[in-house]
Design an enzyme around this catalytic site. Structure first.
Site, PDB file in Angstrom:
ATOM      1  N   ASP A   1       4.601   0.810  11.951  1.00  0.00           N
ATOM      2  CA  ASP A   1       3.280   0.114  11.484  1.00  0.00           C
ATOM      3  C   ASP A   1       3.170  -1.353  12.357  1.00  0.00           C
ATOM      4  O   ASP A   1       1.973  -1.860  12.072  1.00  0.00           O
ATOM      5  CB  ASP A   1       3.239   0.101  10.232  1.00  0.00           C
TER       6      ASP A   1
ATOM      7  N   ARG B   1      -4.348  10.129   4.527  1.00  0.00           N
ATOM      8  CA  ARG B   1      -3.185  10.678   4.607  1.00  0.00           C
ATOM      9  C   ARG B   1      -2.387  10.920   3.256  1.00  0.00           C
ATOM     10  O   ARG B   1      -1.712  12.127   2.994  1.00  0.00           O
ATOM     11  CB  ARG B   1      -2.277   9.837   5.665  1.00  0.00           C
TER      12      ARG B   1
ATOM     13  N   CYS C   1      -5.331   7.605   9.686  1.00  0.00           N
ATOM     14  CA  CYS C   1      -5.290   7.408  10.798  1.00  0.00           C
ATOM     15  C   CYS C   1      -5.013   8.414  11.888  1.00  0.00           C
ATOM     16  O   CYS C   1      -4.118   9.024  11.526  1.00  0.00           O
ATOM     17  CB  CYS C   1      -4.211   5.984  11.042  1.00  0.00           C
TER      18      CYS C   1
ATOM     19  N   PRO D   1       1.615  16.201  11.234  1.00  0.00           N
ATOM     20  CA  PRO D   1       1.651  17.659  10.602  1.00  0.00           C
ATOM     21  C   PRO D   1       2.237  17.478   9.035  1.00  0.00           C
ATOM     22  O   PRO D   1       2.764  16.499   8.713  1.00  0.00           O
ATOM     23  CB  PRO D   1       2.799  18.472  11.613  1.00  0.00           C
ATOM     24  N   ILE D   2       2.242  18.537   8.416  1.00  0.00           N
ATOM     25  CA  ILE D   2       2.752  18.519   7.010  1.00  0.00           C
ATOM     26  C   ILE D   2       3.927  19.605   6.976  1.00  0.00           C
ATOM     27  O   ILE D   2       4.140  19.886   5.850  1.00  0.00           O
ATOM     28  CB  ILE D   2       1.877  18.639   6.018  1.00  0.00           C
TER      29      ILE D   2
ATOM     30  N   LEU E   1       7.206  19.437   7.174  1.00  0.00           N
ATOM     31  CA  LEU E   1       8.320  19.232   6.622  1.00  0.00           C
ATOM     32  C   LEU E   1       8.157  19.198   5.234  1.00  0.00           C
ATOM     33  O   LEU E   1       9.150  19.639   4.255  1.00  0.00           O
ATOM     34  CB  LEU E   1       8.929  17.795   7.127  1.00  0.00           C
TER      35      LEU E   1
ATOM     36  N   VAL F   1       8.060   6.896  16.942  1.00  0.00           N
ATOM     37  CA  VAL F   1       7.629   7.718  15.583  1.00  0.00           C
ATOM     38  C   VAL F   1       6.336   8.557  15.748  1.00  0.00           C
ATOM     39  O   VAL F   1       6.430   9.792  15.569  1.00  0.00           O
ATOM     40  CB  VAL F   1       7.495   6.615  14.368  1.00  0.00           C
TER      41      VAL F   1
ATOM     42  N   LYS G   1       0.876  -1.201   0.138  1.00  0.00           N
ATOM     43  CA  LYS G   1       0.084   0.028   0.126  1.00  0.00           C
ATOM     44  C   LYS G   1       0.878   1.425   0.072  1.00  0.00           C
ATOM     45  O   LYS G   1       0.611   2.024  -0.820  1.00  0.00           O
ATOM     46  CB  LYS G   1      -0.793   0.066   1.112  1.00  0.00           C
ATOM     47  N   ASN G   2       1.825   1.335   0.893  1.00  0.00           N
ATOM     48  CA  ASN G   2       2.668   2.414   0.820  1.00  0.00           C
ATOM     49  C   ASN G   2       3.610   2.684  -0.091  1.00  0.00           C
ATOM     50  O   ASN G   2       4.190   3.742  -0.172  1.00  0.00           O
ATOM     51  CB  ASN G   2       3.433   2.554   2.246  1.00  0.00           C
TER      52      ASN G   2
HETATM   53  C1  UD1 Z   1       4.198   6.668   6.271  1.00  0.00           C
HETATM   54  C2  UD1 Z   1       3.582   5.474   6.039  1.00  0.00           C
HETATM   55  C3  UD1 Z   1       2.796   5.121   7.339  1.00  0.00           C
HETATM   56  C4  UD1 Z   1       3.886   5.151   8.553  1.00  0.00           C
HETATM   57  C5  UD1 Z   1       4.614   6.178   8.462  1.00  0.00           C
HETATM   58  C6  UD1 Z   1       6.064   5.924   9.420  1.00  0.00           C
HETATM   59  C7  UD1 Z   1       2.571   6.063   3.795  1.00  0.00           C
HETATM   60  C8  UD1 Z   1       1.429   6.221   2.878  1.00  0.00           C
HETATM   61  N1  UD1 Z   1       2.288   6.079   5.015  1.00  0.00           N
HETATM   62  O1  UD1 Z   1       3.420   7.840   6.818  1.00  0.00           O
HETATM   63  O2  UD1 Z   1       2.096   3.984   7.356  1.00  0.00           O
HETATM   64  O3  UD1 Z   1       3.355   4.788   9.599  1.00  0.00           O
HETATM   65  O4  UD1 Z   1       5.062   6.515   7.231  1.00  0.00           O
HETATM   66  O5  UD1 Z   1       6.751   4.795   8.955  1.00  0.00           O
HETATM   67  O6  UD1 Z   1       3.695   5.887   3.420  1.00  0.00           O
HETATM   68  N2  UD1 Z   1       6.260  14.671  10.838  1.00  0.00           N
HETATM   69  C9  UD1 Z   1       6.571  15.933  10.974  1.00  0.00           C
HETATM   70  N3  UD1 Z   1       6.112  16.819  10.072  1.00  0.00           N
HETATM   71  C10 UD1 Z   1       6.031  16.719   8.850  1.00  0.00           C
HETATM   72  C11 UD1 Z   1       5.740  15.131   8.488  1.00  0.00           C
HETATM   73  C12 UD1 Z   1       6.174  14.226   9.436  1.00  0.00           C
HETATM   74  O7  UD1 Z   1       6.470  16.174  12.135  1.00  0.00           O
HETATM   75  O8  UD1 Z   1       5.797  17.294   7.732  1.00  0.00           O
HETATM   76  C13 UD1 Z   1       6.414  13.633  11.864  1.00  0.00           C
HETATM   77  C14 UD1 Z   1       5.159  12.856  11.984  1.00  0.00           C
HETATM   78  O9  UD1 Z   1       4.111  13.325  13.051  1.00  0.00           O
HETATM   79  C15 UD1 Z   1       5.488  11.369  12.506  1.00  0.00           C
HETATM   80  C16 UD1 Z   1       6.877  11.318  11.939  1.00  0.00           C
HETATM   81  O10 UD1 Z   1       7.271  12.689  11.360  1.00  0.00           O
HETATM   82  O11 UD1 Z   1       5.744  11.539  14.149  1.00  0.00           O
HETATM   83  C17 UD1 Z   1       6.810  10.326  10.874  1.00  0.00           C
HETATM   84  O12 UD1 Z   1       6.208  10.601   9.739  1.00  0.00           O
HETATM   85  P1  UD1 Z   1       6.084  10.196   8.078  1.00  0.00           P
HETATM   86  O13 UD1 Z   1       7.288   9.451   7.929  1.00  0.00           O
HETATM   87  O14 UD1 Z   1       6.109  11.472   7.485  1.00  0.00           O
HETATM   88  O15 UD1 Z   1       4.778   9.343   8.076  1.00  0.00           O
HETATM   89  P2  UD1 Z   1       4.042   9.484   6.664  1.00  0.00           P
HETATM   90  O16 UD1 Z   1       4.794   9.612   5.350  1.00  0.00           O
HETATM   91  O17 UD1 Z   1       2.725  10.204   6.943  1.00  0.00           O
END
Ligand code: UD1
Length: 413
Positions: free
Chosen positions: A301, A91, A115, A121-122, A124, A323, A22-23
């Site tokens: 996960d 997401r 989830c 947050p976004i 980054l 994480v 999926k990812n």
């Molecule tokens: C992806 C996976 C998800 C998995 C996660 C961590 C997909 C579609 N989903 O999610 O299944 O659980 O990786 O392995 O691939 N963060 C920030 N700022 C940001 C982005 C992230 O602070 O702009 C933080 C998040 O809150 C979290 C951490 O970074 O604590 C990791 O998030 P991230 O690696 O971005 O996860 P996703 O890409 O959302």
């Protein structure tokens, strides 16, 4: 809402084929926005998240066809999505930001759904695209990123999977050289980069902490088959570990699952890797310590899945979730089933009990739902698992049926 009745299971045996990840699939579908030529992605699993991504891509002006898992995206004239609702449905909707910046020079910034396992947050994603030259503007109460991107060095405060993918895609067709430092190393990112390279991109270092992208003028179409799902494979392995048995997980790539395999072995399981897949056998009896980390560390996960297994281990296990800040929502439900778990901030301490008891429990996110399904198989007596928001089909193609093929009894209530 879906509910499942899960009967106790004394062992799981047989063979099961793992689907594509999926990812990996979700960013690859978003990648379809990167070219005016068709991008075909093969063996796409039948998941709600995939369905929602295709709806979003159509809203972005793409043609998106799914013929029995062969998905073709054609983005002749991409545009920003009009529907906030479609963005909020998953997401991974945030992954259209990078491609839209690359193709149209403009992308809306909105908070994606998915989830509820933390703030997610976004910042980054935004900071990365802004480091490449995008500017943030607000119009009629909506925020957009806009501008022509130019290759630069980008440092990620955290190795975010999604932010790395967005920046790689945005940088693929910009002028100059982009260097992402502290990039995430997940195999799904390397898979995306492999597909981008087949489309004509120039990318080095995918799968390492430094990714270098040399912008090319434009990308062409491709025909791509993504990697197998390491978390789905971990789910079957944990189910076998919890119930006992012998399961051949066909297609599983052991090299993507090292941390999970080590932990299963520490718990007393036997594993055998072969080109065909991963064979797991035995029953997990020993306690473990797990610290979730970005790849190649133990995947967040798989934390809930492993915790379910540890509930019946002979001793005390410790889980540290580094994480996501809110990923212990399965704990209260496991406790209803007789598990003995204490949580303090990001640490959960699990004291193994002899046998879990069937109960009525609710899955609050995708992996929590799968973990409770495993706990239900391990328990004495029937479990009613309520998947109130249909989380399980978002990320698993017919999970109850897959487990049933190995000997489980799970029926829809
Ligand atoms: C992806 C996976 C998800 C998995 C996660 C961590 C997909 C579609 N989903 O999610 O299944 O659980 O990786 O392995 O691939 N963060 C920030 N700022 C940001 C982005 C992230 O602070 O702009 C933080 C998040 O809150 C979290 C951490 O970074 O604590 C990791 O998030 P991230 O690696 O971005 O996860 P996703 O890409 O959302």
């Amino acid at each position: 809402m879906s509910s499942y009745i899960i009967s106790p299971c004394s062992s799981l045996n047989g063979e099961i084929e793992v689907h594509t990840a999926k990812n990996a699939v979700l960013p690859l579908l978003a990648c379809g926005l990167m070219t005016k030529e068709p991008l075909t992605v093969r063996n796409v699993p039948d998941l709600t998240d995939v369905h929602n991504m295709l709806l979003l891509l159509r809203d972005c002006g793409c043609e998106a066809m799914n013929e029995n898992g062969t998905v073709t995206i054609c983005a002749k004239n991409p545009r920003m999505p009009t529907s906030e609702e479609k963005m909020r449905a998953l997401r991974a909707s945030v992954l259209v930001m990078g491609p839209l910046m690359a193709r149209t020079g403009r992308a809306s910034v909105s908070f994606p759904g998915g989830c509820a396992i933390g703030q997610r947050p976004i910042d980054l994603h935004r900071k990365g695209l802004m480091a490449l030259g995008a500017e943030e503007i607000t119009e009629n109460g909506k925020t957009y990123l806009e501008g022509r991107l130019v290759g630069k060095s980008v440092y990620l405060d955290l190795p975010s999977v999604g932010a790395t993918e967005n920046i790689v895609m945005a940088a693929a067709t910009e002028e100059g050289i982009t260097r992402i430092e502290n990039a995430a190393k997940e195999p799904e990112i390397a898979d995306l980069c492999r597909c981008l390279c087949e489309m004509g991109a120039r990318i080095r270092g995918a799968g390492t902490g430094t990714i270098v992208i040399e912008g090319v003028k434009e990308l062409k179409g491709a025909d791509y088959t993504p990697i197998p799902d390491r978390i789905e494979a971990a789910t079957y392995a944990c189910a076998a570990a919890g119930c006992g048995g012998r399961v051949m997980i066909k297609g599983a790539r052991a090299e993507h699952m090292r941390a999970v395999i080590y932990k299963l072995r520490e718990m007393g399981m036997q594993t055998r890797e072969s080109p065909e897949g991963l064979l797991v056998s035995g029953r997990a009896r020993k306690p473990i310590e797990v610290r979730t980390l970005s790849y190649p560390g133990f995947p967040t996960d798989a934390q809930a899945l492993m915790m379910a297994v540890s509930c019946q281990a002979a001793g005390t296990s410790v889980f540290m979730e580094t994480v996501f800040e809110n990923r212990f929502m399965h704990v209260s439900e496991l406790t209803r089933m007789g598990a003995r778990i204490r949580v303090e901030n990001r640490v959960a301490v699990v004291e193994g009990v002899k046998r879990l008891r069937g109960a009525s429990v609710t899955g609050s996110d995708l992996r929590a739902g799968a973990a409770l399904m495993i706990a239900g198989l391990m328990a004495e007596g029937e479990t009613l698992l309520i998947d109130e928001e249909e989380h399980i089909p978002r990320g698993y193609q017919r999970l109850p049926e897959a487990l049933a093929a190995l000997g489980a009894r799970i029926t829809k209530a």
